[in-house]
Design a protein around this motif. Structure first.
Motif, PDB file in Angstrom:
ATOM      1  N   LEU A   1     -11.502  -0.976   5.772  1.00  9.11           N
ATOM      2  CA  LEU A   1     -10.323  -1.279   5.272  1.00  9.11           C
ATOM      3  C   LEU A   1      -9.166  -0.768   6.100  1.00  9.11           C
ATOM      4  O   LEU A   1      -8.869   0.090   6.442  1.00  9.11           O
TER       5      LEU A   1
ATOM      6  N   ARG B   1      -5.141   0.314   5.479  1.00  4.22           N
ATOM      7  CA  ARG B   1      -4.575   0.780   4.418  1.00  4.22           C
ATOM      8  C   ARG B   1      -2.779   0.593   4.711  1.00  4.22           C
ATOM      9  O   ARG B   1      -2.514   0.914   5.815  1.00  4.22           O
TER      10      ARG B   1
ATOM     11  N   SER C   1      -5.000  -1.725   0.185  1.00  2.00           N
ATOM     12  CA  SER C   1      -6.019  -1.955   1.234  1.00  2.00           C
ATOM     13  C   SER C   1      -6.262  -3.226   1.343  1.00  2.00           C
ATOM     14  O   SER C   1      -6.316  -4.121   0.445  1.00  2.00           O
TER      15      SER C   1
END
Length: 154
Positions: free
Chosen positions: A4, A6, A39
């Motif tokens: 992910l 962020r 995210s």
């Protein structure tokens, strides 16, 4: 979930505002009243707006339209974005930021989510702003062409 991208968001009334203008988050972690971390999955497109001021006025006004990348893919470092992202558009200064926000509003007025806009269009807007020229409008026809291209070219 390690792939992910962020983004750290911060809001201090009248001083700092880091926010997401558009994008589909998959996680939203509230750290406290002022800070959050959101995210995005790889390939996601999102707009990150940063504004700050001091006792004399605005010191930073910026919008970045970014695309989250997979682990190991080339990316640019952007403050508050980890590990980084592909930059589709990067504009500084309130007059240009305002024009990008108006462009986003015009796309939304067509009923199109800016997340789904062709990434090449955001690059086009960046290039036109660099040349101090107005960008071509994003139309329903262009959007249909992009969706068709995406469906046949994975």
């Amino acid at each position: 979930m390690s792939e992910l991208t962020r983004v750290q968001l911060l809001w201090l009334q009248g001083r700092i505002e880091n926010r997401i203008r558009f994008g589909r988050t998959v996680q939203d972690l509230r750290l406290d009243h002022y800070r959050r971390v959101v995210s995005f999955t790889p390939g996601s497109v999102f707009a990150f707006v940063r504004w700050s001021s001091n006792g004399y006025g605005t010191v930073l006004s910026r919008i970045d339209i970014l695309q989250a990348v997979r682990a190991g893919e080339a990316c640019a470092t952007v403050p508050f974005v980890g590990p980084g992202a592909a930059i589709l558009l990067q504009v500084f200064g309130w007059p240009k930021v305002e024009r990008v926000l108006q462009h986003i509003d015009a796309i939304e007025a067509l009923g199109i989510d800016p997340v789904d806009v062709a990434p090449d269009h955001w690059r086009h807007v960046q290039n036109r702003f660099t040349a101090n020229e107005p960008p071509r409008p994003y139309t329903l026809l262009r959007h249909r062409a992009w969706l068709h291209r995406r469906s046949i070219m994975p």
